[in-house]
Scaffold this motif. Sequence first.
Motif, PDB file in Angstrom:
ATOM      1  N   UNK A 105       3.004  10.380  20.536  1.00  0.00           N
ATOM      2  CA  UNK A 105       4.028  11.557  20.210  1.00  0.00           C
ATOM      3  C   UNK A 105       4.382  12.708  21.225  1.00  0.00           C
ATOM      4  N   UNK A 106       5.097  13.931  20.582  1.00  0.00           N
ATOM      5  CA  UNK A 106       5.417  14.698  21.369  1.00  0.00           C
ATOM      6  C   UNK A 106       5.555  14.686  23.093  1.00  0.00           C
ATOM      7  N   UNK A 107       6.431  14.486  23.411  1.00  0.00           N
ATOM      8  CA  UNK A 107       5.755  13.466  24.584  1.00  0.00           C
ATOM      9  C   UNK A 107       7.535  14.364  25.283  1.00  0.00           C
ATOM     10  N   UNK A 108       6.541  14.897  26.487  1.00  0.00           N
ATOM     11  CA  UNK A 108       8.138  15.891  27.008  1.00  0.00           C
ATOM     12  C   UNK A 108       8.499  14.791  28.206  1.00  0.00           C
ATOM     13  N   UNK A 109       9.586  15.534  28.580  1.00  0.00           N
ATOM     14  CA  UNK A 109      11.053  15.063  28.868  1.00  0.00           C
ATOM     15  C   UNK A 109      10.258  14.093  30.725  1.00  0.00           C
ATOM     16  N   UNK A 110      10.179  13.005  30.877  1.00  0.00           N
ATOM     17  CA  UNK A 110       9.956  12.782  31.889  1.00  0.00           C
ATOM     18  C   UNK A 110       8.337  12.810  32.133  1.00  0.00           C
ATOM     19  N   UNK A 111       7.317  12.295  31.243  1.00  0.00           N
ATOM     20  CA  UNK A 111       6.084  12.525  31.164  1.00  0.00           C
ATOM     21  C   UNK A 111       5.655  11.313  31.331  1.00  0.00           C
ATOM     22  N   UNK A 112       5.227  11.239  32.178  1.00  0.00           N
ATOM     23  CA  UNK A 112       3.430   9.928  32.139  1.00  0.00           C
ATOM     24  C   UNK A 112       2.785   9.560  31.313  1.00  0.00           C
ATOM     25  N   UNK A 113       2.500   8.513  31.216  1.00  0.00           N
ATOM     26  CA  UNK A 113       1.347   8.465  30.486  1.00  0.00           C
ATOM     27  C   UNK A 113       0.630   7.097  31.154  1.00  0.00           C
ATOM     28  N   UNK A 114      -0.575   7.703  31.725  1.00  0.00           N
ATOM     29  CA  UNK A 114      -1.360   6.483  32.623  1.00  0.00           C
ATOM     30  C   UNK A 114      -2.194   6.143  31.855  1.00  0.00           C
ATOM     31  N   UNK A 115      -2.994   4.940  31.667  1.00  0.00           N
ATOM     32  CA  UNK A 115      -3.538   3.995  30.925  1.00  0.00           C
ATOM     33  C   UNK A 115      -4.634   3.335  31.686  1.00  0.00           C
ATOM     34  N   UNK A 116      -5.680   3.786  31.579  1.00  0.00           N
ATOM     35  CA  UNK A 116      -7.403   2.964  32.387  1.00  0.00           C
ATOM     36  C   UNK A 116      -7.601   2.218  31.211  1.00  0.00           C
ATOM     37  N   UNK A 117      -7.712   0.588  31.609  1.00  0.00           N
ATOM     38  CA  UNK A 117      -8.620   0.280  30.506  1.00  0.00           C
ATOM     39  C   UNK A 117      -9.357  -1.124  31.070  1.00  0.00           C
ATOM     40  N   UNK A 118     -10.828  -1.122  30.176  1.00  0.00           N
ATOM     41  CA  UNK A 118     -11.636  -1.727  30.321  1.00  0.00           C
ATOM     42  C   UNK A 118     -11.759  -2.902  30.153  1.00  0.00           C
ATOM     43  N   UNK A 119     -10.179  -4.092  30.019  1.00  0.00           N
ATOM     44  CA  UNK A 119     -10.376  -4.913  29.534  1.00  0.00           C
ATOM     45  C   UNK A 119      -9.262  -5.928  29.891  1.00  0.00           C
ATOM     46  N   UNK A 120      -8.641  -6.675  30.593  1.00  0.00           N
ATOM     47  CA  UNK A 120      -7.454  -7.712  30.240  1.00  0.00           C
ATOM     48  C   UNK A 120      -6.817  -7.882  29.080  1.00  0.00           C
ATOM     49  N   UNK A 121      -5.150  -7.303  29.021  1.00  0.00           N
ATOM     50  CA  UNK A 121      -4.393  -7.656  28.204  1.00  0.00           C
ATOM     51  C   UNK A 121      -4.955  -7.837  26.765  1.00  0.00           C
TER      52      UNK A 121
END
Length: 140
Positions: A105-121
């Motif tokens: 939460x509290x995302x700043x305007x234009x922010x990008x949250x990159x997530x690297x994950x160990x498994x497929x969906x």
Amino acid sequence: MTENSTVNDCNILPLSKIHNRGGNITIVEGNENIPFMVKRIYYLYDIPGGGRRGGHAHKELYQLIVAASGSFDVLLDDGVNKKVVRLNRPDYGLLVVPGIWRELFEFSSGSVCLVLASEKYDETDYLRSFKAFKAWKYKK
Ligand code: TYD
């Protein structure tokens, strides 16, 4: 590390950063500067003001969450202890181990949250209600 994990197992990891006149580059290598191999990458963007994401836990998945641009807060909860981590630098990532409830939460305007994950969906890896998470974690 699944049911026994705690928020203290979720740490900010410094990532490599190469700086020159042309700007910066940060490199993430599976099993080198993060403790898992990356099978999937996704990113959140165009998040509306006041938007909240997450609101679930994973049974097996490891993730590295990076504020590739801008900033946001991550609430971590192991069912006993909570902590809030603010991410605001692209050369640091938050390791989230399995068995931890998270909310973003509290995302700043234009922010990008990159997530690297160990498994497929895998939808069966999700615990999507806090009640189900606590029941799974503490076998109540
Ligand atoms: P979800 O993980 O619940 O999003 P967040 O944690 O950011 O709030 O995913 C949102 C939707 O996207 C949900 O319908 C599942 C789908 N999804 C995929 O199909 N594949 C993926 O790799 C991810 C992360 C989500």
